[in-house]
Design a protein around this motif. Sequence first.
Motif, PDB file in Angstrom:
ATOM      1  N   THR A   1       0.929  -0.760  -0.053  1.00  0.00           N
ATOM      2  CA  THR A   1      -0.213  -0.194  -0.012  1.00  0.00           C
ATOM      3  C   THR A   1       1.054   1.348  -0.216  1.00  0.00           C
ATOM      4  OG1 THR A   1      -0.120   0.220   2.256  1.00  0.00           O
ATOM      5  CG2 THR A   1      -1.394  -1.071   1.712  1.00  0.00           C
ATOM      6  N   ARG A   2       0.542   2.412  -0.367  1.00  0.00           N
ATOM      7  CA  ARG A   2       1.390   3.418  -0.376  1.00  0.00           C
ATOM      8  C   ARG A   2       2.333   3.681   1.283  1.00  0.00           C
ATOM      9  NH1 ARG A   2       0.236   8.654  -2.595  1.00  0.00           N
ATOM     10  NH2 ARG A   2       1.060  10.116  -1.394  1.00  0.00           N
ATOM     11  N   ALA A   3       0.605   3.766   2.621  1.00  0.00           N
ATOM     12  CA  ALA A   3       1.647   3.694   4.032  1.00  0.00           C
ATOM     13  C   ALA A   3       2.553   2.133   3.991  1.00  0.00           C
ATOM     14  CB  ALA A   3       0.539   3.301   4.456  1.00  0.00           C
ATOM     15  N   ASP A   4       2.932   1.373   2.958  1.00  0.00           N
ATOM     16  CA  ASP A   4       3.153   0.099   3.714  1.00  0.00           C
ATOM     17  C   ASP A   4       4.744   1.268   3.049  1.00  0.00           C
ATOM     18  OD1 ASP A   4       2.132  -0.986   4.805  1.00  0.00           O
ATOM     19  OD2 ASP A   4       1.353  -2.149   3.260  1.00  0.00           O
ATOM     20  N   LEU A   5       4.486   1.696   2.021  1.00  0.00           N
ATOM     21  CA  LEU A   5       5.931   1.507   0.914  1.00  0.00           C
ATOM     22  C   LEU A   5       6.557   3.298   1.774  1.00  0.00           C
ATOM     23  CD1 LEU A   5       7.619   2.657  -1.377  1.00  0.00           C
ATOM     24  CD2 LEU A   5       5.930   3.413  -3.044  1.00  0.00           C
ATOM     25  N   LEU A   6       5.705   4.186   1.952  1.00  0.00           N
ATOM     26  CA  LEU A   6       6.463   5.174   2.759  1.00  0.00           C
ATOM     27  C   LEU A   6       7.356   5.124   4.005  1.00  0.00           C
ATOM     28  CD1 LEU A   6       3.410   7.598   2.463  1.00  0.00           C
ATOM     29  CD2 LEU A   6       5.308   8.245   1.436  1.00  0.00           C
ATOM     30  N   ALA A   7       6.893   3.732   4.555  1.00  0.00           N
ATOM     31  CA  ALA A   7       7.586   3.142   5.747  1.00  0.00           C
ATOM     32  C   ALA A   7       8.240   1.927   6.134  1.00  0.00           C
ATOM     33  CB  ALA A   7       6.298   2.171   6.344  1.00  0.00           C
ATOM     34  N   LYS A   8       8.671   1.831   4.535  1.00  0.00           N
ATOM     35  CA  LYS A   8      10.027   0.806   3.947  1.00  0.00           C
ATOM     36  C   LYS A   8      10.946   1.358   4.021  1.00  0.00           C
ATOM     37  CE  LYS A   8       7.080  -3.461   3.866  1.00  0.00           C
ATOM     38  NZ  LYS A   8       7.780  -4.278   4.599  1.00  0.00           N
ATOM     39  N   ALA A   9      10.506   2.590   2.802  1.00  0.00           N
ATOM     40  CA  ALA A   9      11.416   3.533   1.630  1.00  0.00           C
ATOM     41  C   ALA A   9      11.678   4.984   2.684  1.00  0.00           C
ATOM     42  CB  ALA A   9      10.931   3.616   0.975  1.00  0.00           C
ATOM     43  N   GLY A  10      11.031   4.627   4.016  1.00  0.00           N
ATOM     44  CA  GLY A  10      11.721   5.816   4.951  1.00  0.00           C
ATOM     45  C   GLY A  10      11.267   7.246   3.966  1.00  0.00           C
ATOM     46  N   ILE A  11      10.489   7.240   3.057  1.00  0.00           N
ATOM     47  CA  ILE A  11      10.406   8.549   2.258  1.00  0.00           C
ATOM     48  C   ILE A  11       9.045   9.716   2.549  1.00  0.00           C
ATOM     49  CG2 ILE A  11      11.452   7.767   0.629  1.00  0.00           C
ATOM     50  CD1 ILE A  11       9.063   8.032  -1.306  1.00  0.00           C
ATOM     51  N   GLU A  12       9.083  11.050   1.911  1.00  0.00           N
ATOM     52  CA  GLU A  12       7.680  11.262   2.703  1.00  0.00           C
ATOM     53  C   GLU A  12       6.537  11.776   2.426  1.00  0.00           C
ATOM     54  OE1 GLU A  12       8.769  15.425   3.436  1.00  0.00           O
ATOM     55  OE2 GLU A  12       9.857  14.255   6.201  1.00  0.00           O
ATOM     56  N   GLU A  13       5.452  11.689   1.935  1.00  0.00           N
ATOM     57  CA  GLU A  13       4.610  12.193   0.836  1.00  0.00           C
ATOM     58  C   GLU A  13       4.780  12.686  -0.414  1.00  0.00           C
ATOM     59  OE1 GLU A  13       1.257  10.227   1.436  1.00  0.00           O
ATOM     60  OE2 GLU A  13       0.814   9.358   2.792  1.00  0.00           O
ATOM     61  N   ARG A  14       5.289  13.934   0.441  1.00  0.00           N
ATOM     62  CA  ARG A  14       5.770  14.625  -0.750  1.00  0.00           C
ATOM     63  C   ARG A  14       6.622  14.458  -1.441  1.00  0.00           C
ATOM     64  NH1 ARG A  14       7.517  21.116   0.520  1.00  0.00           N
ATOM     65  NH2 ARG A  14       8.736  21.252  -0.715  1.00  0.00           N
ATOM     66  N   PHE A  15       7.627  13.577  -1.136  1.00  0.00           N
ATOM     67  CA  PHE A  15       8.699  12.830  -2.081  1.00  0.00           C
ATOM     68  C   PHE A  15       7.737  11.723  -3.111  1.00  0.00           C
ATOM     69  CE2 PHE A  15      12.620  10.117  -2.962  1.00  0.00           C
ATOM     70  CZ  PHE A  15      13.190  10.964  -3.786  1.00  0.00           C
ATOM     71  N   LEU A  16       6.970  10.719  -1.959  1.00  0.00           N
ATOM     72  CA  LEU A  16       6.057   9.977  -3.152  1.00  0.00           C
ATOM     73  C   LEU A  16       5.583  10.331  -4.104  1.00  0.00           C
ATOM     74  CD1 LEU A  16       6.078   7.068  -3.388  1.00  0.00           C
ATOM     75  CD2 LEU A  16       4.379   7.268  -2.230  1.00  0.00           C
ATOM     76  N   ASP A  17       4.914  11.698  -3.458  1.00  0.00           N
ATOM     77  CA  ASP A  17       4.412  12.326  -5.153  1.00  0.00           C
ATOM     78  C   ASP A  17       5.227  12.812  -5.979  1.00  0.00           C
ATOM     79  OD1 ASP A  17       1.900  11.872  -3.307  1.00  0.00           O
ATOM     80  OD2 ASP A  17       1.657  13.619  -2.486  1.00  0.00           O
ATOM     81  N   ASP A  18       6.441  13.044  -5.599  1.00  0.00           N
ATOM     82  CA  ASP A  18       7.262  13.730  -6.722  1.00  0.00           C
ATOM     83  C   ASP A  18       7.748  12.817  -7.999  1.00  0.00           C
ATOM     84  OD1 ASP A  18       7.659  16.135  -5.848  1.00  0.00           O
ATOM     85  OD2 ASP A  18       8.912  16.653  -4.797  1.00  0.00           O
TER      86      ASP A  18
END
Length: 252
Positions: free
Chosen positions: A134-151
């Motif tokens: 999920t999006r939350a899984d990706l954010l947690a595992k990669a250690g990135i913020e929402e804004r960076f993922l959106d980029d």
Amino acid sequence: MSIGSVLDLLRPDFPDITISKIRFLESEGLIRPERTPSGYRRFSVADYERLRFVLTAQRDQYLPLKVIKEQLEAIDSGAATLGVREARARAHSLRGVKEYTEDDAPAAAPRRLGVVPGEITPEELRFDVAVRLTRADLLAKAGIEERFLDDLLRAGLIVPGAGGFFEADAVTLARAAKAMAEFGLEARHLRAFKLAADREAALVAQIAAPIAKSRDADARARAEETVRELAALSLNLHAALVKAAVRNALGS
């Protein structure tokens, strides 16, 4: 054994052995490995010894395949033996197994490139098991913020799959992009890497397409093997080119 395991066993004595060479010998009827329901080759130790016999005859006696095939037919008819038991012992000794019983089966080994050594192997490009993050899984595992993922999403570097889920590779990609961002490279700067990857993938697919369209029962499996091997070679070639370019840029 998988075709990769067979390569591992043969390589010490036959450094030039490749996946393509094994497939060619199979197409010529010299070896007959079994196939899994999904089409992948599975070699018994007897298949492995038969392959060693062919390669040894070519290397040491310079025999043409026609003559080797005749010798194998004599073996199949019972007029000669191939030394299967000795082959089993040799296969196990190469793997460091001291004792052998009839029920033993060689353990699978990571598949290695059949052309040049490298960090990336065709086995690493196998996608037998799908991972849905999920999006939350990706954010947690990669250690990135929402804004960076959106980029990363806007730049097309990460593309969600069906249902909005992400593959496991998205984590590696996001982590690498984050590390590069620390050097001032933004997601938009990494588009060049994505475009280059797309071109390489398209070239690999173009080469494998005729194989997949073949009427052979194992056409799809052979096409998938070709794609993985070419993709791995492409990645290693790319790494070598970048390394050479960096060395030249530094003047060393």
